[in-house]
Design an enzyme around this catalytic site. Structure first.
Site, PDB file in Angstrom:
ATOM      1  CG  ASP A  83      31.430  58.282  15.103  1.00 24.37           C
ATOM      2  OD1 ASP A  83      32.565  58.769  14.924  1.00 24.37           O
ATOM      3  OD2 ASP A  83      31.121  57.669  16.150  1.00 24.37           O
TER       4      ASP A  83
ATOM      5  CD  GLU B 235      35.898  59.392  19.521  1.00 28.24           C
ATOM      6  OE1 GLU B 235      36.597  59.471  20.540  1.00 28.24           O
ATOM      7  OE2 GLU B 235      34.767  59.932  19.445  1.00 28.24           O
TER       8      GLU B 235
HETATM    9  N1  BES Z   1      36.721  64.422  20.651  1.00 26.86           N
HETATM   10  C1  BES Z   1      36.275  63.746  21.816  1.00 26.86           C
HETATM   11  C2  BES Z   1      37.362  63.542  22.849  1.00 26.86           C
HETATM   12  C3  BES Z   1      37.925  64.808  23.443  1.00 26.86           C
HETATM   13  C4  BES Z   1      37.089  65.729  24.034  1.00 26.86           C
HETATM   14  C5  BES Z   1      39.277  65.013  23.433  1.00 26.86           C
HETATM   15  C6  BES Z   1      37.613  66.875  24.579  1.00 26.86           C
HETATM   16  C7  BES Z   1      39.808  66.144  23.985  1.00 26.86           C
HETATM   17  C8  BES Z   1      38.963  67.092  24.545  1.00 26.86           C
HETATM   18  C9  BES Z   1      35.711  62.392  21.414  1.00 26.86           C
HETATM   19  O1  BES Z   1      34.891  62.459  20.280  1.00 26.86           O
HETATM   20  C10 BES Z   1      34.835  61.877  22.523  1.00 26.86           C
HETATM   21  O2  BES Z   1      33.824  62.468  22.774  1.00 26.86           O
HETATM   22  N2  BES Z   1      35.217  60.780  23.147  1.00 26.86           N
HETATM   23  C11 BES Z   1      34.396  60.149  24.128  1.00 26.86           C
HETATM   24  C12 BES Z   1      34.864  58.752  24.363  1.00 26.86           C
HETATM   25  C13 BES Z   1      34.055  57.713  23.691  1.00 26.86           C
HETATM   26  C14 BES Z   1      34.521  56.354  24.126  1.00 26.86           C
HETATM   27  C15 BES Z   1      32.584  57.861  23.829  1.00 26.86           C
HETATM   28  C16 BES Z   1      34.488  60.858  25.449  1.00 26.86           C
HETATM   29  O3  BES Z   1      35.530  61.437  25.785  1.00 26.86           O
HETATM   30  O4  BES Z   1      33.490  60.806  26.166  1.00 26.86           O
HETATM   31 MN    MN Z   2      35.746  63.570  18.798  1.00 24.58          MN
HETATM   32 MN    MN Z   3      32.891  63.193  20.930  1.00 25.38          MN
END
Ligand code: BES
Ligand code: MN
Ligand code: MN
Length: 452
Positions: free
Chosen positions: A88, A153
Site C-alpha cells: 500500500d 502499513e
Molecule cells: N517506511 C515507513 C517507515 C520508515 C520511514 C522507516 C523512514 C524508517 C525510515 C513506513 O511506511 C511509514 O511511513 N510508517 C508510518 C507509520 C504508520 C503508522 C502511518 C510513519 O512512520 O509515519
Molecule cells: Mn514504508
Molecule cells: Mn510510509
C-alpha cells in the site's frame, strides 16, 4: 554466485518495466475510493510471488485490505527468513506538485519517480527479484523464506497483528527481514536497529454553536481557533521540551556508549539544511539532530484548520477549529498511555468557553533490535561485498508498527536493511527510488541469502 550477479546486471531493463507496472496500481490504503485498486495490487503482488518461484501463495482477506503471503521451505536445517513489506502507498495530494502523474513512473536523474517507488513497492520488488535470480539459476534457495506483504502499513496495520495471531504457526521463522527504511546516503548503506513508535490523534475545539460575525461577536466570545493555537503552542517550552505531564516518564536513557556510537555517524548540517530549504535547524536542547529523530520523542502538528480558509476574506469567528497531532515515541513509551496523557492534557487546559474532543487514530510501539546476531553480521558482510563500504548502524525516526508485534506475537527480532535514499520524498510529491542503489541492493540481498 558471479553468474547470478551477472544475470541481475543484465536484467535491468526488465526490472524497470516490471516495477513500473507494479507502481501503476494506485494502492492508496487510506482512501475508500481506492479499495478495489488495493485489491488489484494484492493480486498483482501474488503474481509477482509466483514469478519469483515461491509456493503456497495466498491473498488472505482481512477486515481491511488483504495480506499476500508465500513461501519456499525446501532447505532443511537452514534458517527461515520472514520477509515483510507493504504494497500500500500514501495518498498523492497535493497532486499539482508532482512533475508527472504519480502512478506513471518516469526516470529523472537516475531515479524512478512515482508514489510507492521507495516506500515500499520498490523495496518489496528487490526482495522478489533477488529470490527470482537465485531460483532461476539454481532451481532452489540456500535458505527457507516466508513472505508477508501487507496492504495496510500506511494506515497503521490495523489487521495484521490479528492475522499473525490467527496464523502463528504458519509464520514461524528465525528472523524477520524488512526493507522499508533508508540508507544513510548514496553508497552509504545502513543497518537500522531502532524505530520510533507513534500515536496519532485529532483534536476538535468547539465554541459557539455556529460561525459568528466577527464584528458583532469578536471580543465577547472565545475564538476556538485561537484557543486551539494556544493549547497546541503550550505543548512545548522554549527548549523544545514537551510539557504534557508524564510524557517522559517511561523514556529509557540511552547509554553513553550507544550515544557515542550514534554520534560517530557523520552528519553534514549544511547539506541537511540546504536540502530542506531551511536556514536553521530547530529541536530539543541537549541533543544532536540525529539524536532528536532517533532517540527522542516528539510532538508534531500534522495539520490544522478551522474557520474561513477560502479565497478572499470573510470576517468570521469560527465555531470550530481542529488539528491532527502526533507523537513519535521511544522505548519504553507506550502508545496507549501517551494517548491518555495527551488527551487528559488537552482536556485539563481547555477553558470553559469551549469543548474539546480528542479522537484516536492509530499508533505503534517503538522498537530497538539486538545487534549481536548472525543475521546482522551477515547483512553487514553483504553490504560490504556489494557496496564496497562498511554499513553504518543507525536508528530511525519513522515507524513500522508491526515490528513490535513480530516480537510479541512470533518472538522474532527484525533486521531492517533499507535501500531508499534520505531524499526519496516518501509521503511527498515526486517520491523517488534511486535505480543504481536498487540494482546493487538486489545483489546485496542475493549475497545475504547465500551467506546464512
Ligand atoms: N517506511 C515507513 C517507515 C520508515 C520511514 C522507516 C523512514 C524508517 C525510515 C513506513 O511506511 C511509514 O511511513 N510508517 C508510518 C507509520 C504508520 C503508522 C502511518 C510513519 O512512520 O509515519
Ligand atoms: Mn514504508
Ligand atoms: Mn510510509
Amino acid at each position: 554466485m558471479e553468474q547470478i550477479l551477472n544475470d541481475i546486471r543484465n536484467s535491468k531493463a526488465r526490472y524497470l518495466e516490471e516495477l513500473t507496472r507494479f507502481l501503476a496500481i494506485p494502492s492508496i490504503s487510506s482512501d475508500p475510493e481506492n479499495k478495489n485498486d488495493v485489491l488489484l495490487c494484492a493480486e498483482h503482488v501474488s503474481k509477482m510471488l509466483v514469478q519469483s518461484g515461491l509456493t503456497n501463495i495466498k491473498v488472505t482477506p482481512t477486515a481491511g485490505h488483504p495480506v499476500v503471503s508465500g513461501e519456499w521451505l525446501q532447505a532443511p536445517g537452514k534458517p527461515t527468513l520472514l520477509i515483510y513489506g507493504h504494497y500500500d502507498v500514501q495518498p498523492v495530494d497535493p497532486l499539482d506538485l508532482w512533475e508527472k502523474p504519480p502512478f506513471e513512473a518516469h526516470i529523472k536523474n537516475n531515479r524512478l519517480v512515482a508514489r510507492g517507488s521507495a516506500d515500499d513497492k520498490g523495496q518489496v520488488f528487490m526482495h522478489l527479484k533477488a529470490i527470482e535470480a537465485v531460483m532461476t539459476s539454481k532451481g532452489k534457495l540456500p535458505v527457507n523464506v516466508k513472505f508477508i506483504i501487507e496492504g495496510e502499513e500506511e494506515i497503521g496495520s490495523p489487521n495484521l497483528a490479528g492475522f499473525l495471531r490467527d496464523h502463528k504457526a504458519e509464520f514461524d521463522a528465525d528472523v524477520v527481514i524488512i526493507s522499508d527504511s533508508q540508507m544513510y546516503a548514496e553508497n552509504l548503506p545502513a543497518i537500522t536497529y531502532g524505530l520510533r513508535g507513534l500515536t496519532y490523534l485529532e483534536i476538535e475545539v468547539t465554541g459557539p454553536n455556529r460561525d459568528l460575525h466577527s464584528g458583532s461577536f469578536g471580543g465577547t466570545v472565545a475564538n476556538p481557533a485561537e484557543i486551539l493555537a494556544r493549547m497546541l503552542a503550550s505543548v512545548k517550552d522554549e527548549n523544545g521540551h514537551i510539557q504534557i505531564p508524564g510524557f517522559y516518564d517511561d523514556v529509557k536513557d540511552v547509554p553513553a556508549v550507544e550515544r557515542a556510537l550514534l554520534g560517530s555517524v557523520p552528519f553534514d548540517e549544511v547539506a541537511y539544511r540546504e536540502g530542506l530549504g531551511v536556514k536553521e535547524l530547530w529541536g530539543e536542547e541537549g541533543y544532536s539532530p540525529n539524536e532528536r529523530t532517533w532517540i527522542r520523542p516528539t510532538f508534531e502538528i500534522n495539520g490544522i484548520w478551522g474557520g474561513f480558509t477560502g479565497v478572499g476574506a470573510k470576517t468570521v469567528l469560527p465555531s470550530k477549529a481542529s488539528a491532527k497531532i502526533s507523537s513519535r515515541l521511544v522505548p519504553d513509551q507506550d502508545p496507549t498511555k501517551i494517548v491518555e496523557l495527551t488527551t487528559r492534557y488537552f482536556q485539563s487546559i481547555a477553558p470553559k468557553s469551549v469543548t474539546v474532543k480528542v479522537t484516536n487514530h492509530h499508533g505503534g510501539k517503538p522498537v530497538v533490535a539486538p545487534l549481536k546476531t548472525p543475521y546482522v553480521e551477515a547483512a553487514r558482510k553483504a553490504f560490504k561485498a556489494s557496496f564496497h563500504t562498511d554499513a553504518l548502524f543507525i536508528r530511525e525516526g519513522g515507524s513500522i508498527p508491526i515490528v513490535a508485534d513480530f516480537k510479541e506475537i512470533l518472538g522474532l527480532d527484525t533486521l531492517l536493511i533499507g535501500f531508499a535514499l534520505p531524499d526519496n520524498r516518501a509521503h511527498s510529491p515526486n517520491e523517488n527510488f534511486h535505480l543504481p542503489t536498487m540494482y546493487t541492493g538486489i545483489e546485496t540481498l542475493v549475497i545475504l541469502l547465500n551467506s546464512l
